[in-house]
Motif scaffolding. Sequence first.
Motif, PDB file in Angstrom:
ATOM      1  N   ILE A   1       3.329  12.622   3.088  1.00  0.00           N
ATOM      2  CA  ILE A   1       4.654  12.000   2.971  1.00  0.00           C
ATOM      3  C   ILE A   1       5.397  12.138   4.304  1.00  0.00           C
ATOM      4  CG2 ILE A   1       5.876  14.047   2.119  1.00  0.00           C
ATOM      5  CD1 ILE A   1       7.173  12.048   0.054  1.00  0.00           C
ATOM      6  N   HIS A   2       5.998  11.049   4.758  1.00  0.00           N
ATOM      7  CA  HIS A   2       6.989  11.208   5.837  1.00  0.00           C
ATOM      8  C   HIS A   2       8.350  10.938   5.209  1.00  0.00           C
ATOM      9  CE1 HIS A   2       6.985   6.791   6.576  1.00  0.00           C
ATOM     10  NE2 HIS A   2       5.689   6.842   6.745  1.00  0.00           N
ATOM     11  N   ARG A   3       9.276  11.842   5.501  1.00  0.00           N
ATOM     12  CA  ARG A   3      10.540  11.852   4.771  1.00  0.00           C
ATOM     13  C   ARG A   3      11.690  11.829   5.763  1.00  0.00           C
ATOM     14  NH1 ARG A   3      14.081  15.693   2.762  1.00  0.00           N
ATOM     15  NH2 ARG A   3      14.828  15.372   0.634  1.00  0.00           N
TER      16      ARG A   3
ATOM     17  N   SER B   1       1.412   0.330  14.489  1.00  0.00           N
ATOM     18  CA  SER B   1       2.673   1.086  14.414  1.00  0.00           C
ATOM     19  C   SER B   1       3.787   0.196  13.877  1.00  0.00           C
ATOM     20  CB  SER B   1       3.065   1.607  15.795  1.00  0.00           C
ATOM     21  OG  SER B   1       2.071   2.447  16.300  1.00  0.00           O
ATOM     22  N   HIS B   2       4.780   0.822  13.345  1.00  0.00           N
ATOM     23  CA  HIS B   2       5.866   0.066  12.716  1.00  0.00           C
ATOM     24  C   HIS B   2       7.083   0.966  12.568  1.00  0.00           C
ATOM     25  CE1 HIS B   2       3.373   2.120   9.760  1.00  0.00           C
ATOM     26  NE2 HIS B   2       4.521   2.390   9.162  1.00  0.00           N
ATOM     27  N   ILE B   3       8.177   0.356  12.149  1.00  0.00           N
ATOM     28  CA  ILE B   3       9.423   1.094  12.020  1.00  0.00           C
ATOM     29  C   ILE B   3       9.878   1.044  10.574  1.00  0.00           C
ATOM     30  CG2 ILE B   3      11.773   1.273  12.893  1.00  0.00           C
ATOM     31  CD1 ILE B   3      10.518   0.603  15.424  1.00  0.00           C
ATOM     32  N   HIS B   4      10.286   2.184  10.051  1.00  0.00           N
ATOM     33  CA  HIS B   4      10.961   2.192   8.750  1.00  0.00           C
ATOM     34  C   HIS B   4      12.444   2.353   9.022  1.00  0.00           C
ATOM     35  CE1 HIS B   4       7.214   2.795   6.382  1.00  0.00           C
ATOM     36  NE2 HIS B   4       6.826   3.462   7.447  1.00  0.00           N
ATOM     37  N   ASN B   5      13.219   1.351   8.644  1.00  0.00           N
ATOM     38  CA  ASN B   5      14.681   1.441   8.759  1.00  0.00           C
ATOM     39  C   ASN B   5      15.243   1.557   7.348  1.00  0.00           C
ATOM     40  OD1 ASN B   5      15.446   0.661  11.704  1.00  0.00           O
ATOM     41  ND2 ASN B   5      13.882  -0.812  11.105  1.00  0.00           N
TER      42      ASN B   5
ATOM     43  N   ALA C   1       0.822  -1.214   0.000  1.00  0.00           N
ATOM     44  CA  ALA C   1       0.000   0.000   0.000  1.00  0.00           C
ATOM     45  C   ALA C   1       0.859   1.268   0.000  1.00  0.00           C
ATOM     46  CB  ALA C   1      -0.910  -0.012   1.222  1.00  0.00           C
ATOM     47  N   TYR C   2       2.156   1.096   0.251  1.00  0.00           N
ATOM     48  CA  TYR C   2       3.054   2.244   0.368  1.00  0.00           C
ATOM     49  C   TYR C   2       3.587   2.708  -0.979  1.00  0.00           C
ATOM     50  CZ  TYR C   2       3.808   3.031   5.349  1.00  0.00           C
ATOM     51  OH  TYR C   2       3.658   3.403   6.649  1.00  0.00           O
ATOM     52  N   ASN C   3       3.870   3.999  -1.078  1.00  0.00           N
ATOM     53  CA  ASN C   3       4.699   4.534  -2.156  1.00  0.00           C
ATOM     54  C   ASN C   3       5.972   5.056  -1.542  1.00  0.00           C
ATOM     55  OD1 ASN C   3       1.962   5.289  -3.872  1.00  0.00           O
ATOM     56  ND2 ASN C   3       3.789   4.869  -5.078  1.00  0.00           N
TER      57      ASN C   3
ATOM     58  N   HIS D   1      10.038   5.585  13.778  1.00  0.00           N
ATOM     59  CA  HIS D   1       8.913   4.843  14.351  1.00  0.00           C
ATOM     60  C   HIS D   1       7.642   5.549  13.908  1.00  0.00           C
ATOM     61  CE1 HIS D   1       6.645   3.165  18.075  1.00  0.00           C
ATOM     62  NE2 HIS D   1       6.580   2.339  17.058  1.00  0.00           N
ATOM     63  N   HIS D   2       6.887   4.891  13.073  1.00  0.00           N
ATOM     64  CA  HIS D   2       5.706   5.511  12.474  1.00  0.00           C
ATOM     65  C   HIS D   2       4.453   5.065  13.238  1.00  0.00           C
ATOM     66  CE1 HIS D   2       3.000   5.945   8.666  1.00  0.00           C
ATOM     67  NE2 HIS D   2       2.694   6.793   9.615  1.00  0.00           N
ATOM     68  N   ILE D   3       3.894   6.016  13.962  1.00  0.00           N
ATOM     69  CA  ILE D   3       2.661   5.745  14.708  1.00  0.00           C
ATOM     70  C   ILE D   3       1.504   6.321  13.890  1.00  0.00           C
ATOM     71  CG2 ILE D   3       1.428   6.164  16.874  1.00  0.00           C
ATOM     72  CD1 ILE D   3       4.427   6.811  17.928  1.00  0.00           C
TER      73      ILE D   3
HETATM   74 CU   LIG Z   1       4.939   3.966   7.883  1.00  0.00          CU
END
Ligand SMILES: [Cu+2]
Length: 388
Positions: A375-377, A221-225, A165-167, A362-364
């Motif tokens: 967008i989170h950058r 919630s999840h983490i983008h590394n 689902a992400y871009n 950490h994306h809540i």
């Molecule tokens: Cu995210």
Amino acid sequence: MFTVKRWWKIYLALACFYSSSVFACSPDDSNYVQENFSNGAKWSMCWEFDSDEGIYLTDITYTPPNSTTPFRVINEVILSQIFVPYDNGKDRFHDVTDYDFGGSMIEIKPQNCKNGFIERIDTLYEDNLPSLCIKTASDTTLHDLTGAPASSEYLQLFSSHQVGAYNYIPDWRFYSNGMIEFAVGATGALQTTVNINNNPAREDRYRKLGWKIGHNTVGVSHIHNYFWRIDFAVGDQENDDVFKVLRYTKDGNKTVENATQITKEGRFNHKESNFKTWFVQENVNSNKGYILQPGDSGHRFKGIKKEKFTRNDLHISRDIACERYASHNKMCNGKKQLADFIQDNKSIENRDFVVWYNLTLHHIPRGEESPEMDIHRNSFKLVPRNLY
Ligand SMILES: [Cu+2]
């Protein structure tokens, strides 16, 4: 307003200068990019495509203002993994290697690449897909000493990758003052959401793992590394680069710089208390180089036992071609992840080495991110020192 001359392909006498044996990327190549800025500076490089990491960049050189000599900075830089573990402990995605990150590139429309040029790329699934935007932009919020408006220009390359689902939007920026910013943006929609079925016990359970984002839904919630692999070649020769840890420590009322040369492969962490940062120097006799300025480094995700590649912010290893992905690395003498590439006794002195740098977010989830996400950058910078 500024005028930037754009030279996508240059077939001039300069070619013989650039295409010496040191430079594999030549102005004759269709994937060659050069940008000339109004302050007299230039950036040049080639882009390449791979089905795993998508776009990566090679042979990156910067010509400072008032100079005609290109200064080589990086041999090759790739996005070497996006690791996304969810707080539910189950979902753990290695997006670059496991989900055809390169193959998942989508079309860039002209309105998303204003004043730019869209390169067409043959991906695994589509030929001639317009999917790499190359453009220039300008930060016009600057003012000079007298308060008069000023601007900072940059060359930007970006692509967009539909993974679930992400871009994801890898974004590479090269500024007229010699600074580099590497970033990944994420937009699209939240990947893992849970229907709580109007069940209070289920809601309680899932609220601890995320955030209620709708009447009957919790976003987990999840983490983008994000991991980058940077093969520096500061100032032409790749084997004589020097890597230093810079610490700024208290000496009475003063803060003084302590530089330590690193001579072996190793793991390093950012430390806010001594403003720790890193310097890749042209050679032992030169003071020119690039500082790696940490970005978004307030927190670090440490994964489970088998995820040792998440334990540190920065790693250095010898440049070994098959050591390419921070995790789920394939066919490399059994070396599967970044932690396997680092051996404390292996010297990097007078050898080509690579720097691995990673960021954690950490994306809540929030209700505002559904159904579409802003967008989170996340980014970090490479800042020139003593280049001009
Ligand atoms: Cu995210």
